[in-house]
Design a protein around this motif. Structure first.
Motif, short mmCIF file in Angstrom:
data_model
loop_
_atom_site.label_atom_id
_atom_site.label_comp_id
_atom_site.label_asym_id
_atom_site.label_seq_id
_atom_site.Cartn_x
_atom_site.Cartn_y
_atom_site.Cartn_z
N SER A 198 0.73 -1.26 -0.01
CA SER A 198 0.03 0.15 -0.10
C SER A 198 0.90 1.33 -0.04
N ALA A 234 1.32 4.16 -3.38
CA ALA A 234 0.96 5.50 -3.21
C ALA A 234 2.43 6.49 -3.58
N GLN A 277 -5.74 1.91 -3.33
CA GLN A 277 -4.37 2.57 -3.49
C GLN A 277 -3.87 2.73 -4.67
#
Length: 353
Positions: A288, A292, A327
């Motif tokens: 995750s 990002a 995400q």
């Protein structure tokens, strides 16, 4: 325990009496509270090196009644090891400042990981191949990698004032090891060295092959590829790696072992075996974060190699496929310039349960 940059790195030994007095306790107080004989304490009270002579049972009784003693024991233990490896690094010609060490320890990895990293550096400078790979292999893991990155980084965040001597010795070790053996520590240590030198210099320092037939060569190939992705952001390298995984079951197995052991979701088995099932909580959290913030080449690697391999092992991905998908959607919506990444991301989203 954290250490600030302006604290002395190597903690000086203190007499037991000084530690007691800082807690406003006399010898009589410690005798009363610990139930230890006064004769035992009197032998230790003014001796700076009492910790080397105290028995385990006596130390336990003292820790139970003396505030701050457990912390002192910990500081002295790792301070002693840090002092030893720092001296070895200095003798080997590495310029490491206490200020940089202290800054790293203040918010970074445990001191034990920093000491192991420095021990690896010292072994590299002596061209001690066994010591180098043995120490580097013990640096495999997300927390340990923070210390390794500091070693293989330039100023102002790196530990070394001059990286050139360590890089030179590292390249020599690559030639000496020449891929190493299939043992766990040699494979991982050699692979870490390939990865760090690639990430630092931009060039893979070893002859790695996508047609790996042994786990050591599979691990080294992945190590070099990830180094290229992080250093240069070359999406072509990720495309080639993904194709190799599709054609080589060993590379897929190595990818799964590498990701899950690095993030401590699975044990570092000596034969690189994997349990049939296992939670992937740490790996999911790392995915995750990387979705990002990573560069586009590494993002391509995540959506074409890492996450598909992990999903093969666990379709629910630790019950977190929803968060992974969110995400990824957010990252694509923020804008990705490489159309190959956009296409691969959309394909992954469509296939996720």
């Amino acid at each position: 325990m954290s250490v600030t940059a302006d604290e002395p790195l190597l903690f000086s030994p203190l007499p037991l009496g000084a530690l007691a007095e800082s807690a406003m306790l006399s010898m009589a107080d410690v005798v009363f509270l610990s139930k230890l004989p006064a004769s035992t304490l009197s032998r230790l009270w003014r001796n700076e090196h009492w910790l080397d002579r105290v028995s385990g049972a006596t130390l336990q009784q003292l820790v139970a009644v003396l505030p701050g003693l457990a912390e002192y024991v910990t500081r002295r233990s790792y301070g002693s090891r840090l002092g030893t490896v720092l001296r070895e690094c200095d003798e080997a010609g590495l310029d490491i400042s206490n200020g940089r060490i202290g800054a790293l320890l203040s918010d970074g990895p445990p001191a034990q990981h920093v000491a192991t990293t420095l021990a690896a550096a010292s072994s590299m400078m002596r061209l001690d191949s066994h010591g180098a790979v043995s120490n580097l292999a013990r640096c495999w893991g997300a927390s340990q990698d923070v210390a390794l990155d500091a070693l293989f980084s330039a100023e102002p965040h790196g530990l070394l004032a001059d990286m050139a001597p360590l890089v030179e010795k590292g390249l020599q070790l690559i030639d000496i090891l020449d891929g190493g053996t299939n043992s766990l520590h040699t494979t991982v240590g050699y692979g870490i060295l390939v990865h760090k030198l690639t990430k630092l210099t931009g060039a893979v320092p070893a002859d790695t092959s996508p047609h790996a037939r042994e786990r050591n060569s599979a691990f080294a190939y992945r190590s070099g590829t990830i180094g290229v992705l992080l250093r240069s952001g070359d999406t072509d390298a990720s495309v080639a790696y993904s194709r190799s995984l599709d054609q080589n079951a060993l590379l897929r197995r190595n990818e799964l072992w590498s990701m899950t052991s690095f993030y401590a979701d699975m044990p570092q088995s000596s034969d690189f075996s994997l349990p049939a099932k296992g939670g992937l909580h740490n790996t999911e959290a790392a995915m995750s974060r990387d979705l990002a913030s990573s560069n586009e080449a590494y993002l391509h690697y995540l959506v074409t190699s890492a996450i598909p391999v992990l999903l093969e092992h666990d379709q629910l991905f630790g019950a977190a496929t929803g968060e992974i998908a969110r995400q990824l959607r957010d990252r694509l919506e923020r804008g990705v310039s490489d159309k190959r990444v956009v296409t691969a991301g959309a394909k992954l989203l469509k296939s996720m349960p």
